[in-house]
Design an enzyme around this catalytic site. Structure first.
Site, PDB file in Angstrom:
ATOM      1  CB  CYS A   1      -0.264   1.148  -4.368  1.00 45.90           C
ATOM      2  SG  CYS A   1      -1.105  -0.006  -3.486  1.00 45.90           S
TER       3      CYS A   1
ATOM      4  N   GLY B   1       2.698   2.595  -2.637  1.00 47.27           N
ATOM      5  CA  GLY B   1       3.128   3.230  -3.419  1.00 47.27           C
ATOM      6  C   GLY B   1       2.151   4.558  -3.824  1.00 47.27           C
TER       7      GLY B   1
ATOM      8  N   GLY C   1       0.852  -0.927  -0.152  1.00 47.26           N
ATOM      9  CA  GLY C   1       0.473  -0.252  -0.005  1.00 47.26           C
ATOM     10  C   GLY C   1       1.009   1.381  -0.026  1.00 47.26           C
TER      11      GLY C   1
END
Length: 347
Positions: free
Chosen positions: A182, A179, A177
């Site tokens: 993301c 990124g 999570g």
């Protein structure tokens, strides 16, 4: 239901404290590392930075460019076999990972490429590295490819890091999570602060002589330095390497002075609506998109960005007196902070 009260930290929560040093110049430090991987036994030397296996960033052109800096690239898994075979057969691919998922189609394509070209490094990539099936696939790949370097993930906890190393992975990819494109944390509520994830997973992997790759969450060169300080052996970048000539995103042009000039490039997560429409015909009925599509500024050749990244790492090393990159984690003291930057004149 369990609540963990231990403090967990992200890159934004800390700075690295400087230390007295005998180093006189950024030119006096060595940013290369040498690893002998625990299962394959192979040795690799270079700058331990990896371009992410996203189709905009994990390109063959990026691989060629980053190899000049001693850095690595995980090719995205959507190249057809007829493109991968000549690349791995005819190019110097010492710094390149072949990427695949856990489907039989991925496995069959890998077998077809491996039969006609030498593949030395594998990136086994799934969003959720906590399934028993994932562990079995690692074991199968290790048994069939004892001499290959296998990087596998993603996970964020020490127990699963140990499980994947024991299953046959040399390098564990860490991050769920963090990124920039993301949305897993937003859509699922699942995740782990990236700095703490790296610290805990590195401790687990190093106890078994494995390595970890911090994947996601870096927005500036200083975050890369913090990842190395936390114990990350490799750092994987997506957004920080997007927007360059060597990437494959769609470019938006604007007319300036009578000429069309590039100003932005698309960048999207591999679980985004964009990616799933491109490769799977749309979002499956049993799932939701966990990525977003954005535009990043067009940045020209990737060489300038690599110089900034490597220069930032060198400078960090002079601040803490680390002559070699492998010394950084032992010489790092993190200081918790409430704010990092003075943004009075902008972000």
């Amino acid at each position: 239901m369990i609540i963990e009260n231990d403090l967990k930290l992200d890159f934004k929560d800390v700075l690295i404290r400087p230390k007295r040093s005998t180093l006189e110049s950024r030119n006096d430090v060595d940013i290369e590392r040498t690893f002998r991987f625990v299962h394959s036994g192979l040795e690799w030397t270079g700058f331990p930075l990896i371009a992410a296996n996203m189709d905009v960033v994990g390109t063959m052109a990026v691989a060629r460019a980053l190899s000049r800096f001693g850095a690595l690239t995980a090719l995205h898994k959507h190249y057809p076999a007829e493109s991968l075979i000549p690349f791995f057969r005819d190019e110097d691919t010492a710094n390149v990972f072949y990427s695949l998922g856990t489907t039989e189609a991925d496995y069959d394509k890998f077998q077809a490429v491996k039969a006609k070209a030498p593949v030395g490094k594998l990136c086994l990539d799934v969003a959720n590295g906590y399934t028993e099936r994932f562990v079995r696939v690692i074991g199968r790949l290790r048994q069939e490819n004892p001499d290959m370097v296998i990087m596998a993930g993603n996970v964020v906890t020490g127990d699963m890091t140990e499980a994947l190393v024991l299953a046959g992975a040399d390098i564990i990819k860490v991050g769920i999570g963090p990124g920039s494109v993301c949305t897993t944390r937003k859509m699922t509520g699942v995740g782990y602060p990236q700095l703490s994830a790296i610290i805990e997973c590195a401790d687990a992997a190093h106890g078994l002589k494995g390595q970890v790759c911090g994947d996601g969450g870096c927005t500036v060169p200083g975050d890369i330095s913090k990842a190395y300080g936390a114990g990350s052996d490799f750092v994987m970048l997506g957004g920080m390497l997007a927007g360059h000539d060597e990437c494959e995103g769609d470019i938006r042009y604007e007319e300036r002075g009578g000429q069309k000039v590039p100003v932005a490039m698309t960048f999207y997560g591999m679980s985004s609506d964009t990616a799933m429409h491109k490769y799977a015909g749309g979002v499956a009925s049993y799932r939701a998109s966990e990525g977003k599509t954005v535009e990043v500024p067009y940045r020209g050749p990737i060489d300038g960005t690599m110089q900034e990244i490597m220069g930032g790492v060198r400078s960090m090393m002079t601040y803490i007196g680390a002559t070699k990159l492998k010394e950084v984690s032992k010489r790092t003291t993190f200081v918790r902070v409430g704010a990092q930057l003075n943004t009075v004149f902008g972000g």
